[in-house]
Design a protein around this motif. Structure first.
Motif, PDB file in Angstrom:
ATOM      1  N   ASP A   1      37.555  48.555 -16.607  1.00  0.00           N
ATOM      2  CA  ASP A   1      38.679  48.655 -17.534  1.00  0.00           C
ATOM      3  C   ASP A   1      39.596  49.773 -17.040  1.00  0.00           C
ATOM      4  O   ASP A   1      39.385  50.942 -17.350  1.00  0.00           O
ATOM      5  CB  ASP A   1      38.110  48.944 -18.936  1.00  0.00           C
ATOM      6  CG  ASP A   1      39.161  49.254 -19.972  1.00  0.00           C
ATOM      7  OD1 ASP A   1      40.336  48.936 -19.744  1.00  0.00           O
ATOM      8  OD2 ASP A   1      38.797  49.828 -21.015  1.00  0.00           O
TER       9      ASP A   1
ATOM     10  N   PHE B   1      46.582  42.960 -25.373  1.00  0.00           N
ATOM     11  CA  PHE B   1      47.263  43.627 -24.271  1.00  0.00           C
ATOM     12  C   PHE B   1      47.872  44.956 -24.690  1.00  0.00           C
ATOM     13  O   PHE B   1      48.444  45.089 -25.773  1.00  0.00           O
ATOM     14  CB  PHE B   1      48.350  42.727 -23.698  1.00  0.00           C
ATOM     15  CG  PHE B   1      47.806  41.504 -23.009  1.00  0.00           C
ATOM     16  CD1 PHE B   1      47.033  41.623 -21.860  1.00  0.00           C
ATOM     17  CD2 PHE B   1      48.048  40.238 -23.521  1.00  0.00           C
ATOM     18  CE1 PHE B   1      46.528  40.502 -21.231  1.00  0.00           C
ATOM     19  CE2 PHE B   1      47.553  39.109 -22.888  1.00  0.00           C
ATOM     20  CZ  PHE B   1      46.788  39.239 -21.737  1.00  0.00           C
TER      21      PHE B   1
ATOM     22  N   THR C   1      41.850  39.372 -25.681  1.00  0.00           N
ATOM     23  CA  THR C   1      42.483  40.475 -24.953  1.00  0.00           C
ATOM     24  C   THR C   1      43.708  40.889 -25.756  1.00  0.00           C
ATOM     25  O   THR C   1      44.645  40.104 -25.929  1.00  0.00           O
ATOM     26  CB  THR C   1      42.924  40.049 -23.543  1.00  0.00           C
ATOM     27  OG1 THR C   1      41.820  39.456 -22.868  1.00  0.00           O
ATOM     28  CG2 THR C   1      43.418  41.246 -22.735  1.00  0.00           C
TER      29      THR C   1
ATOM     30  N   VAL D   1      48.762  49.364 -15.433  1.00  0.00           N
ATOM     31  CA  VAL D   1      47.740  48.341 -15.700  1.00  0.00           C
ATOM     32  C   VAL D   1      48.424  47.057 -16.170  1.00  0.00           C
ATOM     33  O   VAL D   1      48.698  46.884 -17.353  1.00  0.00           O
ATOM     34  CB  VAL D   1      46.721  48.819 -16.768  1.00  0.00           C
ATOM     35  CG1 VAL D   1      45.555  47.831 -16.838  1.00  0.00           C
ATOM     36  CG2 VAL D   1      46.207  50.221 -16.450  1.00  0.00           C
TER      37      VAL D   1
ATOM     38  N   SER E   1      39.552  42.134 -17.098  1.00  0.00           N
ATOM     39  CA  SER E   1      38.596  43.028 -17.759  1.00  0.00           C
ATOM     40  C   SER E   1      37.859  42.298 -18.876  1.00  0.00           C
ATOM     41  O   SER E   1      36.638  42.421 -19.028  1.00  0.00           O
ATOM     42  CB  SER E   1      39.333  44.258 -18.317  1.00  0.00           C
ATOM     43  OG  SER E   1      38.428  45.135 -18.948  1.00  0.00           O
ATOM     44  N   THR E   2      38.599  41.488 -19.658  1.00  0.00           N
ATOM     45  CA  THR E   2      37.957  40.706 -20.715  1.00  0.00           C
ATOM     46  C   THR E   2      37.005  39.679 -20.116  1.00  0.00           C
ATOM     47  O   THR E   2      35.910  39.455 -20.640  1.00  0.00           O
ATOM     48  CB  THR E   2      39.011  40.014 -21.607  1.00  0.00           C
ATOM     49  OG1 THR E   2      39.796  41.018 -22.243  1.00  0.00           O
ATOM     50  CG2 THR E   2      38.363  39.141 -22.665  1.00  0.00           C
TER      51      THR E   2
ATOM     52  N   TYR F   1      49.055  43.114 -17.217  1.00  0.00           N
ATOM     53  CA  TYR F   1      48.299  42.269 -18.140  1.00  0.00           C
ATOM     54  C   TYR F   1      47.191  41.487 -17.431  1.00  0.00           C
ATOM     55  O   TYR F   1      46.126  41.273 -17.997  1.00  0.00           O
ATOM     56  CB  TYR F   1      49.231  41.294 -18.856  1.00  0.00           C
ATOM     57  CG  TYR F   1      50.063  41.903 -19.971  1.00  0.00           C
ATOM     58  CD1 TYR F   1      49.957  43.250 -20.310  1.00  0.00           C
ATOM     59  CD2 TYR F   1      50.950  41.118 -20.691  1.00  0.00           C
ATOM     60  CE1 TYR F   1      50.717  43.789 -21.325  1.00  0.00           C
ATOM     61  CE2 TYR F   1      51.717  41.655 -21.728  1.00  0.00           C
ATOM     62  CZ  TYR F   1      51.598  42.989 -22.033  1.00  0.00           C
ATOM     63  OH  TYR F   1      52.339  43.527 -23.051  1.00  0.00           O
TER      64      TYR F   1
ATOM     65  N   LEU G   1      41.722  51.292 -21.275  1.00  0.00           N
ATOM     66  CA  LEU G   1      42.617  50.835 -22.347  1.00  0.00           C
ATOM     67  C   LEU G   1      41.871  50.082 -23.440  1.00  0.00           C
ATOM     68  O   LEU G   1      42.387  49.881 -24.524  1.00  0.00           O
ATOM     69  CB  LEU G   1      43.710  49.930 -21.761  1.00  0.00           C
ATOM     70  CG  LEU G   1      44.636  50.569 -20.724  1.00  0.00           C
ATOM     71  CD1 LEU G   1      45.663  49.554 -20.245  1.00  0.00           C
ATOM     72  CD2 LEU G   1      45.325  51.804 -21.297  1.00  0.00           C
TER      73      LEU G   1
ATOM     74  N   PRO H   1      41.106  46.748 -23.832  1.00  0.00           N
ATOM     75  CA  PRO H   1      41.861  45.615 -24.354  1.00  0.00           C
ATOM     76  C   PRO H   1      40.989  44.523 -24.968  1.00  0.00           C
ATOM     77  O   PRO H   1      41.494  43.657 -25.677  1.00  0.00           O
ATOM     78  CB  PRO H   1      42.576  45.081 -23.106  1.00  0.00           C
ATOM     79  CG  PRO H   1      41.625  45.405 -21.988  1.00  0.00           C
ATOM     80  CD  PRO H   1      41.001  46.723 -22.372  1.00  0.00           C
ATOM     81  N   THR H   2      39.687  44.566 -24.684  1.00  0.00           N
ATOM     82  CA  THR H   2      38.803  43.486 -25.123  1.00  0.00           C
ATOM     83  C   THR H   2      38.298  43.710 -26.542  1.00  0.00           C
ATOM     84  O   THR H   2      37.788  44.788 -26.864  1.00  0.00           O
ATOM     85  CB  THR H   2      37.602  43.348 -24.167  1.00  0.00           C
ATOM     86  OG1 THR H   2      38.095  43.151 -22.838  1.00  0.00           O
ATOM     87  CG2 THR H   2      36.712  42.192 -24.555  1.00  0.00           C
TER      88      THR H   2
ATOM     89  N   GLU I   1      45.258  42.406 -15.095  1.00  0.00           N
ATOM     90  CA  GLU I   1      44.061  43.251 -14.967  1.00  0.00           C
ATOM     91  C   GLU I   1      43.309  43.324 -16.292  1.00  0.00           C
ATOM     92  O   GLU I   1      42.078  43.326 -16.325  1.00  0.00           O
ATOM     93  CB  GLU I   1      44.433  44.662 -14.517  1.00  0.00           C
ATOM     94  CG  GLU I   1      44.740  44.776 -13.047  1.00  0.00           C
ATOM     95  CD  GLU I   1      44.836  46.223 -12.601  1.00  0.00           C
ATOM     96  OE1 GLU I   1      44.328  47.134 -13.299  1.00  0.00           O
ATOM     97  OE2 GLU I   1      45.432  46.458 -11.530  1.00  0.00           O
ATOM     98  N   GLN I   2      44.054  43.385 -17.381  1.00  0.00           N
ATOM     99  CA  GLN I   2      43.423  43.442 -18.692  1.00  0.00           C
ATOM    100  C   GLN I   2      42.721  42.126 -19.013  1.00  0.00           C
ATOM    101  O   GLN I   2      41.640  42.114 -19.611  1.00  0.00           O
ATOM    102  CB  GLN I   2      44.467  43.793 -19.748  1.00  0.00           C
ATOM    103  CG  GLN I   2      45.070  45.191 -19.517  1.00  0.00           C
ATOM    104  CD  GLN I   2      46.147  45.542 -20.513  1.00  0.00           C
ATOM    105  OE1 GLN I   2      45.963  45.397 -21.713  1.00  0.00           O
ATOM    106  NE2 GLN I   2      47.287  46.016 -20.020  1.00  0.00           N
TER     107      GLN I   2
END
Length: 194
Positions: free
Chosen positions: A44, A103, A101, A109, A117-118, A111, A48, A50-51, A113-114
Motif C-alpha cells: 500500500d 480512491f 477501493t 500514488v 493494492s486492493t 489510482y 493510504l 484505500p481498501t 496502484e490503489q
C-alpha cells in the motif's frame, strides 16, 4: 522461516481454488478478523489504506439479494427469470464480502496502484480463509460497476467495487489444481548485444 512452515505456506497457495457452491459452517467473527488483518497487510504505497470491506451475512443476504435484483433491473435486465435468479445469488454462500477501493487523491500514488493494492488485499484474504479451512469464490460482473449499486451501499461514484467474495465451506471436494508450467509465463530480460 523453517522449511516446514515454508512448505505449508506454499501448499496453501497452491491449494487455493474458487468454489462456486459454499455451505455452512461459515467463518466466525474471530476467523474473519484474522483474514481482514491479513488482507490489510497488502502492499500500500504511502499507506493510504484505500481498501475497505463490506460484510453481508446471515439474514441480511435476503435484502442484499433484493438489492442485486434492483441493480440488474436498473442495468436493463427485463427477463423476470434472470432477475429472480440474481435475487438468490447471495445464498450461494453463508457470507459475502464486498471488496472496495476508496480512491485517495495523492500526487505519488495513482489510482491504478490503489486498485492493485486492493487486489493484493483480496488475495491475502482468500489465502487466509483457505488456511483456516474455508473456501471462497471471487465474483464481479456488471453489478459492481453500477452507480445505483454504489449509492445503495453508501459509496461514492468513483469508488471501485473490486468484487464480491463468497465465503463458506465447500459443498464437495474438488480435484487439486494441476502443476503450472511456469516457463510459459516467465521470461528473463537480458541487455541487447550481450
Amino acid at each position: 522461516m523453517s522449511d516446514l512452515n515454508l512448505q505449508a505456506v506454499h501448499e496453501n497457495i497452491h491449494q487455493r481454488q474458487s468454489i462456486g457452491h459454499l455451505l455452512e459452517p461459515a467463518p466466525n467473527s474471530e476467523q474473519l478478523e484474522i483474514a481482514f488483518q491479513a488482507a490489510l497487510t497488502a502492499p500500500d504505497h504511502h499507506r493510504l489504506k484505500p481498501t475497505h470491506f463490506i460484510v453481508v451475512a446471515g439474514e441480511e443476504r435476503e435484502a442484499f439479494g433484493k438489492l442485486l435484483a434492483e441493480v440488474v433491473t436498473d442495468l436493463g435486465e427485463m427477463e423476470e427469470a434472470q432477475v429472480e435468479r440474481v435475487k438468490h445469488h447471495p445464498f450461494r454462500a453463508p457470507i459475502l464480502i464486498l471488496a472496495v477501493t476508496k480512491f485517495v487523491d495523492h500526487p505519488k500514488v495513482p489510482y491504478f496502484e490503489q486498485t492493485l493494492s486492493t487486489g493484493a488485499a483480496i488475495q491475502n484474504f482468500l489465502l487466509s480463509m483457505q488456511a483456516q479451512g474455508f473456501s471462497t469464490m471471487w465474483r464481479s460482473g456488471a453489478v459492481v460497476e453500477s452507480i445505483f449499486f454504489k449509492k445503495a451501499l453508501g459509496l461514492n461514484e468513483h469508488d471501485l467495487i473490486s468484487g464480491i467474495i463468497y465465503v463458506g465451506t465447500a459443498a464437495k471436494a474438488i480435484a487439486p489444481r494441476g502443476e503450472i508450467e511456469s516457463q510459459n509465463y516467465v521470461s528473463f530480460w537480458h541487455k541487447k548485444g550481450k
